[in-house]
Every structure is written in C-alpha cells, then in structure tokens.
Design a protein around this motif. Structure first.
Motif, mmCIF file in Angstrom:
data_model
loop_
_atom_site.group_PDB
_atom_site.id
_atom_site.type_symbol
_atom_site.label_atom_id
_atom_site.label_comp_id
_atom_site.label_asym_id
_atom_site.label_seq_id
_atom_site.Cartn_x
_atom_site.Cartn_y
_atom_site.Cartn_z
ATOM 1 N N MET A 218 0.874 -2.776 3.699
ATOM 2 C CA MET A 218 0.257 -2.297 4.940
ATOM 3 C C MET A 218 1.276 -2.294 6.070
ATOM 4 O O MET A 218 1.396 -1.305 6.811
ATOM 5 N N ARG A 219 2.012 -3.377 6.206
ATOM 6 C CA ARG A 219 3.010 -3.440 7.280
ATOM 7 C C ARG A 219 4.042 -2.322 7.139
ATOM 8 O O ARG A 219 4.420 -1.674 8.125
ATOM 9 N N GLU A 220 4.494 -2.075 5.909
ATOM 10 C CA GLU A 220 5.536 -1.071 5.711
ATOM 11 C C GLU A 220 5.022 0.349 5.901
ATOM 12 O O GLU A 220 5.715 1.200 6.490
ATOM 13 N N ILE A 221 3.829 0.642 5.420
ATOM 14 C CA ILE A 221 3.274 1.989 5.584
ATOM 15 C C ILE A 221 2.997 2.292 7.060
ATOM 16 O O ILE A 221 3.317 3.382 7.557
ATOM 17 N N VAL A 222 2.433 1.337 7.769
ATOM 18 C CA VAL A 222 2.173 1.533 9.200
ATOM 19 C C VAL A 222 3.487 1.747 9.949
ATOM 20 O O VAL A 222 3.601 2.638 10.808
#
Length: 383
Positions: A218-222
């Motif tokens: 989630m952190r990387e996609i955002v």
C-alpha cells in the motif's frame, strides 16, 4: 486532415446545467462551435427530436476481459479483442474509456491475472493502427495484498495513457465480501464449481498475502501514484477506518462504497463517489451491499460506471431522474460525462460547451430503452 463541419438540429440538447428542449448544436474541426435554441441554421441534419448529449465517459470497466477470454481457458487475439470491445463501447455511447486492467498475478489463477501488459500493448497497437472508435486510457487496478503488484505497477505506470489507479483488497471477510458465504457463492459461480476445500485453501492463501504484503505494498503503490501524479481511487470502502485511510492516501474517487456510513464520510471529505450503473438498473447491488439509488436520494452519488455491462451506463443515467425526482436530466447526465472527466483531469470534454471536444452522441428512447443512433468523436462520426 480537417474534420467536417456538422450542424445537428431539431434535438433536445443536454447541457451541463440544463436541457434545451428544441435546439441545435454546431461543431467543426473537432470542437463544439456553438449551440442555440429553436430552429437550426439552414442545411442542418435533422435529429428527429432525439437527445444530443456529450459522449459518455467510463472510468472503471473490466469488460475487455470478456472479449479477451470469452470462455474459460480460451484466449482470443488481444488486438481483435480490443477492437470488438471498443465497438461495443462506442455503440453504447461511450467515447472516452479508462480500460481497467488487473495489475497482479496469483499462483494457480487463470483468466487474465498477470496479463495487464499484454492488454495494454494491444490497446496501443489498435490505437496506432486507427482501429478504435473511442478514446482509450488505462486504469490500473492494484490488488494490494498480491506479492507482485508493486513490480507489475512499475512496469506500466510511466505509460502516458495511465489516468487512474485503484487500491483494492479483496481479502475474505472485509469490504465488498464481509459475508464470506457470499464470497464463496461468487467464486463458485465464477470459478467453475470450486469445492469448499479448494476455497478454504484459496482463502487461507489470501489471508497470508494480506498479512505479509498489504501494508508495505500500500505504501509503495500510493507513493508511485503521487510521484507520477496519477489520481487514486479507493475501492469498496465499508468502515470509518476505510474512509480515514482513503483520506490519508489522498484518493480523489471512491469506487463502490458498500455502506451508507462510508459514503457519508467520503462525501464529507470531498471525495467523488462512484457507483455501478448495473446497480441502478437492477435496483440493487449483486453483492447485497448498499443500493446506488439510496446514495443518489441522499445526494451522495457523483459518478456512474458501467463496470461489467457497457450499455448500462446510458440506461442508468436516464433512469436516475425517474427514480430520484430531485435529480434532473442534466444532473443525471453529468454523472456519466462532466464529473468523471474532471475526476481524471480530462478538462477538454464531458459537456456541450464552446471549445470543448466534439464528442457527442444522438440517443433515441422508446419504451424506456435508449438506443445510440450516432456517435461523433472529435467531430468524426464513428458509429
């Protein structure tokens, strides 16, 4: 090549804020030139009293998958699939579409998992060969718990046609499928009759993926979306916690919230709420979640999406004023034109206004069923 000049008269013209009951619209060189009430200038094409409205704008449809894999384990030529799918979109009145591609792989999964790159290249090839009627962009559907989702997103994210990324998590027991029984029914219907033991194993794997990968993915996609300035969509928001996450991640569109509680929280945050047009036409959600009409009655519906049935987009928009008297025709058509265009930064289309793209459709309605008689994209008649 100069686009032909066209004048359409004797029509009901749907503007962004009102409807001209008898009027005309002129467009030239791919743009709206002018429009007016009453009789059209000499030499106009008679629209026979039909509706003239902006071409529809679709932000979330995975219907391409049905053309690429028309039967289980049958893979069609990807460019031919895109052309077939595009033709269905155009005759449904859709002139701009964000093709929703699955950006993940799952061991043992068939159909189109892990084939986003193949379909993206097929769309590009069809576009380059001038085979398409609608204007195509990409919507990357990112299943956050999947181990490869970040890697696959990075392979596609720098394409110029990427316009939206959605943050999805279909782990059993939450969001769309809080009721595990309904999820089992869904997979039995879709997966050719999986046994309970097979579903137990699948769900256990999904629980593992969610625990092991979801938070970091989630952190990387955002971060990727913000780095490339691509709008983000949340998916199936259900609880106050889901809404808080959407706000923190700076999403601009909330797709298919499942509860009134979530929809109200998203609305207060200024996030556009997108619901399925089939939900409107059918009178409710196929998953047993909140009905789109209930959101519309509460002023919580901003955008409609055809999702899995292209023709539903126009049908639902035209049904809204009948089911919700507070919504007039112009407001209903905005949910499938101007508002979705603005949500993904396409400010050049989505309404009949001087200087906007001449993406227009002529719609005849009989016995409550709309039929798209003509379609123009940037002034060219394409259907």
């Amino acid at each position: 090549m100069t686009r032909p000049e066209t004048v359409l008269g004797n029509a009901r013209i749907v503007l962004a804020d009102r409807v001209i009951e008898r009027g005309w619209v002129a467009f030239a060189d791919g743009r709206i030139a002018e429009f007016g009430e009453g009789s059209a200038p000499a030499g106009s094409e008679d629209a026979g009293g039909d509706l003239i409205m902006p071409g529809l704008i679709e932000l979330h449809t995975d219907h391409l998958e049905m053309h690429y894999v028309p039967r289980p384990k049958v893979f069609w030529d990807p460019i031919a699939a895109v052309v077939s799918y595009d033709g269905q979109l155009a005759t449904s009145g859709i002139t701009t579409v964000l093709d929703s591609l699955r950006v993940w792989r799952e061991d043992g999964a068939e159909e189109v998992d892990g084939r986003a790159g193949v379909l993206a290249e097929a769309i590009t090839s069809a576009r380059d060969a001038n085979l398409l009627r609608a204007d195509h962009f990409l919507h990357l559907r990112c299943e956050i718990p999947m181990p490869s989702v970040v890697e696959e997103a990075k392979e596609l994210i720098d394409r110029p046609d990427v316009r939206l990324m959605s943050l999805m998590d279909h782990t059993p027991g939450q969001r769309q499928f809080r009721d595990e029984v309904k999820l089992r029914d869904y997979y039995r219907g879709k997966g050719g009759g999986r046994t309970d033991a097979e579903l137990d194993a699948l769900f256990e794997k999904r629980f593992h993926y969610q625990k092991a990968y979801a938070a970091s993915n989630m952190r990387e996609i955002v971060a990727l979306a913000h780095q490339y300035e691509i709008p983000l969509a949340s998916h199936d928001d259900t609880t106050e916690e889901n809404v808080a996450d959407a706000i923190q991640e700076r999403v601009s569109v909330a797709e298919f919230p499942t509860t009134m509680e979530a929809a109200r929280g998203l609305h207060r945050a200024g996030i556009d709420i997108l619901m399925g047009a089939p939900n409107v036409v059918r009178g409710g959600s196929h998953s047993g979640n909140i009905a789109a009409i209930d959101l519309a009655r509460d002023g919580l519906l901003d955008i409609l999406s055809s999702d899995y049935i292209p023709s539903s987009l126009l049908m639902a928009a035209l049904q809204l004023p009948q089911q919700v008297p507070a919504i007039d025709l112009a407001s209903a058509i905005r949910t499938v034109t101007k508002t979705p265009a603005e949500a993904v930064g396409l400010a050049d289309r989505g309404e009949i206004a001087a200087g906007k793209r001449a993406d227009l459709i002529r719609v005849h309605v009989a016995r409550g069923i709309p039929v798209v008689r003509s379609v123009w994209r940037e002034g060219w008649r394409v259907a």
